[in-house]
Design a protein around this motif. Structure first.
Motif, PDB file in Angstrom:
ATOM      1  N   THR A 292      -5.860   1.991  -2.373  1.00  0.00           N
ATOM      2  CA  THR A 292      -4.487   1.753  -2.806  1.00  0.00           C
ATOM      3  C   THR A 292      -3.528   2.624  -2.020  1.00  0.00           C
ATOM      4  O   THR A 292      -2.334   2.345  -1.956  1.00  0.00           O
ATOM      5  N   SER A 293      -4.051   3.703  -1.420  1.00  0.00           N
ATOM      6  CA  SER A 293      -3.224   4.644  -0.669  1.00  0.00           C
ATOM      7  C   SER A 293      -3.932   5.036   0.624  1.00  0.00           C
ATOM      8  O   SER A 293      -5.160   5.087   0.676  1.00  0.00           O
ATOM      9  N   ILE A 294      -3.140   5.311   1.655  1.00  0.00           N
ATOM     10  CA  ILE A 294      -3.643   5.789   2.939  1.00  0.00           C
ATOM     11  C   ILE A 294      -3.096   7.186   3.171  1.00  0.00           C
ATOM     12  O   ILE A 294      -1.893   7.426   3.030  1.00  0.00           O
TER      13      ILE A 294
ATOM     14  N   ILE B   2       0.838  -1.197   0.000  1.00  0.00           N
ATOM     15  CA  ILE B   2       0.000   0.000   0.000  1.00  0.00           C
ATOM     16  C   ILE B   2       0.876   1.251   0.000  1.00  0.00           C
ATOM     17  O   ILE B   2       2.033   1.219   0.454  1.00  0.00           O
ATOM     18  N   ASP B   3       0.339   2.336  -0.518  1.00  0.00           N
ATOM     19  CA  ASP B   3       1.004   3.636  -0.543  1.00  0.00           C
ATOM     20  C   ASP B   3       0.594   4.426   0.703  1.00  0.00           C
ATOM     21  O   ASP B   3      -0.519   4.253   1.216  1.00  0.00           O
ATOM     22  N   LEU B   4       1.494   5.264   1.184  1.00  0.00           N
ATOM     23  CA  LEU B   4       1.202   6.145   2.317  1.00  0.00           C
ATOM     24  C   LEU B   4       1.458   7.578   1.855  1.00  0.00           C
ATOM     25  O   LEU B   4       2.588   7.916   1.498  1.00  0.00           O
ATOM     26  N   ASN B   5       0.401   8.399   1.821  1.00  0.00           N
ATOM     27  CA  ASN B   5       0.552   9.776   1.344  1.00  0.00           C
ATOM     28  C   ASN B   5       0.284  10.785   2.460  1.00  0.00           C
ATOM     29  O   ASN B   5      -0.423  10.496   3.424  1.00  0.00           O
ATOM     30  N   ALA B   6       0.882  11.962   2.303  1.00  0.00           N
ATOM     31  CA  ALA B   6       0.671  13.038   3.280  1.00  0.00           C
ATOM     32  C   ALA B   6       0.660  14.376   2.561  1.00  0.00           C
ATOM     33  O   ALA B   6       1.364  14.576   1.561  1.00  0.00           O
TER      34      ALA B   6
END
Length: 250
Positions: A217-219, A2-6
């Motif tokens: 797909t991203s958090i 999974i992707d981790l975005n900020a």
């Protein structure tokens, strides 16, 4: 995986928001403010450079033109004007990315615009037109079941769904308004456990106790949430411990 975005690059001149330097060592994708809700040219340039140095994907965090309210107030803007303003913001970040030998790989709307295009068809169409005009290889990071996701997909754009680590959910899968109590979560351990549940079991507990399905797909971890770095680090460690690999979706 999974992707981790900020959200990143939200400082403005001498005013500082968040700890981008620390966050870049934790996340895999950075939603970089493009100057309309936060950020300025120098902040944008420095943030893009930091993302590239850390191997983090660069995303355009586009917004209503609303510095006064940090982009968190709905603007009833004409669709044509909204298209131009989103296109302008993407283009500005594309120039900064090229200057450091990188590129913008996705677009994520911010704040009130993000929430508006969940169900506002006219504004969703305006945003999708801007993204396609800027670069039709750009992905669109958005909420599952949203109008922007449907419209962008029909236009041939890549749609990437995300879930939110530190935001409360309504039973219909939308986010609880920030004007309501409990909308933003703060306990790093509870948030980390919640994200593992999202990634492994594809579900989240809504604010009323019901269970909502999550296919993401991203958090997202909000960079402006108090304790954001601690929260993001806790989320990353919990995912890794649960056997979930972190990888940029782009």
């Amino acid at each position: 995986m999974i992707d981790l975005n900020a959200d990143s690059g939200e400082s403005f001149s001498h005013w500082t928001m968040g700890d981008d330097a620390e966050m870049m060592g934790i996340v895999t994708s950075a939603n970089i403010a493009c100057g309309f809700h936060a950020g300025d040219p120098s902040v944008m340039h420095a943030t893009v450079r930091s993302a590239v140095e850390h191997g983090v994907a660069v995303g355009a965090h586009v917004s209503y033109r609303d510095l006064d309210h940090f982009g968190r107030v709905f603007v009833d803007i004409a669709p044509g004007e909204l298209t131009d303003e989103v296109l302008y913001q993407i283009g500005a970040l594309q120039a900064m990315a090229r200057a450091v030998g990188s590129r913008v790989s996705y677009v994520k709307p911010h704040g009130a615009l993000y929430n508006s295009i969940v169900d506002n068809t006219a504004q969703a169409e305006a945003v999708a037109r801007a993204i396609a005009a800027a670069d039709d290889s750009l992905a669109v990071l958005c909420l599952p079941g949203s109008e922007i996701g449907r419209i962008a997909g029909e236009a041939g754009l890549r749609v990437v769904h995300e879930a939110f680590a530190d935001r409360a959910y309504n039973p219909d899968g939308t986010l609880v308004s920030r004007q309501l109590p409990g909308a933003v979560l703060h306990d790093p351990r509870a948030i980390a456990a919640r994200v593992v549940r999202m990634a492994v079991h594809h579900e989240v507990e809504a604010i009323d106790g019901s269970i909502v399905g999550v296919e993401a797909t991203s958090i997202c971890v909000h960079g402006d949430t108090p304790g954001a770095v601690t929260i993001a680090a806790s989320v990353r460690h919990a995912l890794t411990d649960a056997g979930v690999a972190l990888s940029r979706f782009s």
